[in-house]
Write an enzyme that holds these catalytic residues in place. Structure first.
Site, PDB file in Angstrom:
ATOM      1  N   CYS A 119       0.863  -1.184   0.000  1.00  0.00           N
ATOM      2  CA  CYS A 119       0.000   0.000   0.000  1.00  0.00           C
ATOM      3  C   CYS A 119       0.906   1.243   0.000  1.00  0.00           C
ATOM      4  O   CYS A 119       2.110   1.144   0.252  1.00  0.00           O
ATOM      5  CB  CYS A 119      -0.872   0.004   1.244  1.00  0.00           C
ATOM      6  SG  CYS A 119       0.094   0.062   2.759  1.00  0.00           S
TER       7      CYS A 119
ATOM      8  N   SER B 113       3.438 -11.431   8.512  1.00  0.00           N
ATOM      9  CA  SER B 113       2.526 -10.334   8.172  1.00  0.00           C
ATOM     10  C   SER B 113       1.080 -10.769   8.374  1.00  0.00           C
ATOM     11  O   SER B 113       0.621 -11.746   7.777  1.00  0.00           O
ATOM     12  CB  SER B 113       2.762  -9.928   6.708  1.00  0.00           C
ATOM     13  OG  SER B 113       1.587  -9.398   6.148  1.00  0.00           O
TER      14      SER B 113
ATOM     15  N   THR C 190      -7.352   1.880  11.402  1.00  0.00           N
ATOM     16  CA  THR C 190      -7.442   1.947   9.937  1.00  0.00           C
ATOM     17  C   THR C 190      -7.785   0.611   9.268  1.00  0.00           C
ATOM     18  O   THR C 190      -8.358   0.594   8.190  1.00  0.00           O
ATOM     19  CB  THR C 190      -6.109   2.467   9.326  1.00  0.00           C
ATOM     20  OG1 THR C 190      -5.052   1.678   9.847  1.00  0.00           O
ATOM     21  CG2 THR C 190      -5.881   3.912   9.626  1.00  0.00           C
TER      22      THR C 190
ATOM     23  N   GLU D 243      -0.792   0.854  16.503  1.00  0.00           N
ATOM     24  CA  GLU D 243      -1.504   2.012  15.929  1.00  0.00           C
ATOM     25  C   GLU D 243      -2.515   2.562  16.935  1.00  0.00           C
ATOM     26  O   GLU D 243      -2.634   3.776  17.126  1.00  0.00           O
ATOM     27  CB  GLU D 243      -2.220   1.603  14.628  1.00  0.00           C
ATOM     28  CG  GLU D 243      -3.033   2.740  14.033  1.00  0.00           C
ATOM     29  CD  GLU D 243      -3.973   2.296  12.918  1.00  0.00           C
ATOM     30  OE1 GLU D 243      -3.575   1.458  12.099  1.00  0.00           O
ATOM     31  OE2 GLU D 243      -5.103   2.815  12.874  1.00  0.00           O
TER      32      GLU D 243
ATOM     33  N   ASN E 240      -1.706  -9.171   7.530  1.00  0.00           N
ATOM     34  CA  ASN E 240      -2.589  -8.946   6.382  1.00  0.00           C
ATOM     35  C   ASN E 240      -2.343 -10.001   5.299  1.00  0.00           C
ATOM     36  O   ASN E 240      -3.270 -10.410   4.597  1.00  0.00           O
ATOM     37  CB  ASN E 240      -2.496  -7.501   5.859  1.00  0.00           C
ATOM     38  CG  ASN E 240      -1.243  -7.234   5.072  1.00  0.00           C
ATOM     39  OD1 ASN E 240      -1.166  -7.594   3.908  1.00  0.00           O
ATOM     40  ND2 ASN E 240      -0.248  -6.613   5.688  1.00  0.00           N
TER      41      ASN E 240
ATOM     42  N   SER F  57       1.997  -5.351   2.750  1.00  0.00           N
ATOM     43  CA  SER F  57       3.364  -5.069   3.219  1.00  0.00           C
ATOM     44  C   SER F  57       4.419  -5.709   2.303  1.00  0.00           C
ATOM     45  O   SER F  57       5.590  -5.793   2.677  1.00  0.00           O
ATOM     46  CB  SER F  57       3.520  -5.589   4.651  1.00  0.00           C
ATOM     47  OG  SER F  57       2.974  -6.881   4.775  1.00  0.00           O
TER      48      SER F  57
ATOM     49  N   HIS G 161       2.483   2.656  11.146  1.00  0.00           N
ATOM     50  CA  HIS G 161       1.309   2.729  12.024  1.00  0.00           C
ATOM     51  C   HIS G 161       1.510   3.635  13.238  1.00  0.00           C
ATOM     52  O   HIS G 161       0.679   3.634  14.146  1.00  0.00           O
ATOM     53  CB  HIS G 161       0.765   1.344  12.395  1.00  0.00           C
ATOM     54  CG  HIS G 161       1.766   0.368  12.854  1.00  0.00           C
ATOM     55  ND1 HIS G 161       1.812  -0.924  12.387  1.00  0.00           N
ATOM     56  CD2 HIS G 161       2.760   0.492  13.720  1.00  0.00           C
ATOM     57  CE1 HIS G 161       2.811  -1.540  12.985  1.00  0.00           C
ATOM     58  NE2 HIS G 161       3.386  -0.718  13.782  1.00  0.00           N
TER      59      HIS G 161
ATOM     60  N   CYS H 257       1.912   6.634   8.412  1.00  0.00           N
ATOM     61  CA  CYS H 257       1.066   6.796   7.218  1.00  0.00           C
ATOM     62  C   CYS H 257       0.118   7.982   7.410  1.00  0.00           C
ATOM     63  O   CYS H 257      -0.481   8.117   8.482  1.00  0.00           O
ATOM     64  CB  CYS H 257       0.262   5.505   7.001  1.00  0.00           C
ATOM     65  SG  CYS H 257      -0.856   5.635   5.605  1.00  0.00           S
TER      66      CYS H 257
HETATM   67 FE1  F3S Z   1      -1.596   3.419   5.466  1.00  0.00          FE
HETATM   68 FE2  F3S Z   1      -3.628   1.934   4.860  1.00  0.00          FE
HETATM   69 FE3  F3S Z   1      -1.247   1.093   4.322  1.00  0.00          FE
HETATM   70  S1  F3S Z   1      -3.345   3.060   6.734  1.00  0.00           S
HETATM   71  S2  F3S Z   1       0.021   1.973   5.912  1.00  0.00           S
HETATM   72  S3  F3S Z   1      -2.232   2.879   3.403  1.00  0.00           S
HETATM   73  S4  F3S Z   1      -2.912  -0.165   5.052  1.00  0.00           S
END
Ligand code: F3S
Length: 317
Positions: free
Chosen positions: A25, A233, A177, A139, A235, A277, A87, A109
């Site tokens: 991301c 990870s 988030t 976070e 996710n 990630s 985070h 982020c």
């Molecule tokens: Fe930010 Fe969403 Fe990635 S909060 S770190 S873009 S999972």
């Protein structure tokens, strides 16, 4: 390295499909970039990441090679540069680094900064905070530090709302988030029934849910699924679970060295995805390797090659 063909199909109809949003991301891409920039800039002083910048061992190794060491204990960071991960951290920890004269590179982020800012504002305006999330997640701990008061509840279960005292009238709701939207909606609905004033802030980032939806769709169509990402990870773990539900031939790999040609034997459609990630280039590298395999043997991609099967069976969780 970029992928040669995001959707590859040979003349025999053998396909390789990469999920459109597979891989890191923007928050993770940004954190890795800031890590490398900090290492380049600081020639003599130590550069540390406060905790792993990303849950991907290969990326951590690359950052270490570039000069970024991971340190878990903030008290060990007394000089040089520290990189705060995507985070975020508790604001008092960041303040302490600055007080010590440590250069802070903030890789939090921007989508995590948002709940931090809202929590701070709700605290000043006298709201009771309901933080929808997991109390143990860094976070969430960071966001709470911005609220700065003790009248809050962290939960993802409606029944926990009973713990809020009856004297409370104004409730502000903020979400971790990565929480699911339906969890936020259920908490919001319950709060609206009970409290006079409810301010709701949807601070959910859809990066993980988009990857999960795409993985589900692709796993239903593919004959074999590859999920690229760190074994540490969460996710990526979720993506593997989703894929396995729809496609038992799902394999979880961190690196192309783990690929086993027998996985693709007789398969016509190969799906690939990667966790939020996982750097994009790792996903592309896997895709290119498989495309190369198919191009080298269009009708029976595996038969032409004789790579030894791996001792370890992947994808069994
Ligand atoms: Fe930010 Fe969403 Fe990635 S909060 S770190 S873009 S999972």
């Amino acid at each position: 390295m970029t992928l040669r063909h995001p959707h590859f199909q040979n003349t025999e109809g053998v396909e390789v499909v990469i999920a459109p949003n597979a891989g890191a991301c923007f928050g993770v891409v940004r954190a890795i970039k800031l890590g490398h920039q900090a290492a380049k800039k600081s020639q003599t002083e130590p550069v540390r990441a406060f905790g792993p910048l990303v849950h991907n061992p290969k990326t951590i190794q690359e950052l270490e090679k570039a000069g970024v060491d991971v340190v878990e204990d903030p008290d060990e960071i007394l000089e040089g540069t520290v990189i705060l991960r995507s985070h975020g951290v508790k604001q008092e920890i960041e303040a302490e680094f600055k007080r010590r004269g440590v250069t802070v590179v903030d890789a939090t982020c921007p989508l995590v900064k948002k709940p931090q800012r809202i929590a701070s504002s709700l605290g000043k305006k006298g709201y009771y905070l309901v933080l929808v999330g997991n109390a143990e997640h860094p976070e969430v701990k960071g966001v709470l530090s911005y609220f700065g008061k003790s009248d809050y509840l962290v939960t993802y279960r409606v029944e926990d709302l009973e713990r809020i005292p009856d004297s409370i009238q104004k409730v502000g709701i903020v979400a971790q988030t990565t929480i699911e939207l339906k969890v936020l909606e259920a908490i919001t609905e319950a709060c609206r029934k009970r409290f006079q004033e409810v301010a709701v802030y949807n601070t959910i980032c859809d990066a993980t849910s988009i990857r999960q939806q795409e993985a589900e769709t692709l796993a239903q169509e593919a004959d074999v699924m590859l999920v690229v990402g760190g074994k540490n990870s969460s996710n990526t773990t979720k993506l593997v679970k989703i894929c396995k539900q729809f496609q038992p031939n799902t394999y979880w790999i961190e690196d192309k060295s783990e690929l086993d040609v027998t996985w693709f034997m007789g398969k016509r459609k190969i799906g690939i995805t990667g966790g939020a990630s996982t750097p994009q280039e790792y996903v592309d590298e896997i895709g290119n390797w498989i495309i190369g395999l198919i191009e080298s043997s269009p009708q029976a991609p595996v038969a032409a090659l004789s790579l030894p099967p791996l001792e370890e069976a992947y994808g069994t969780d």
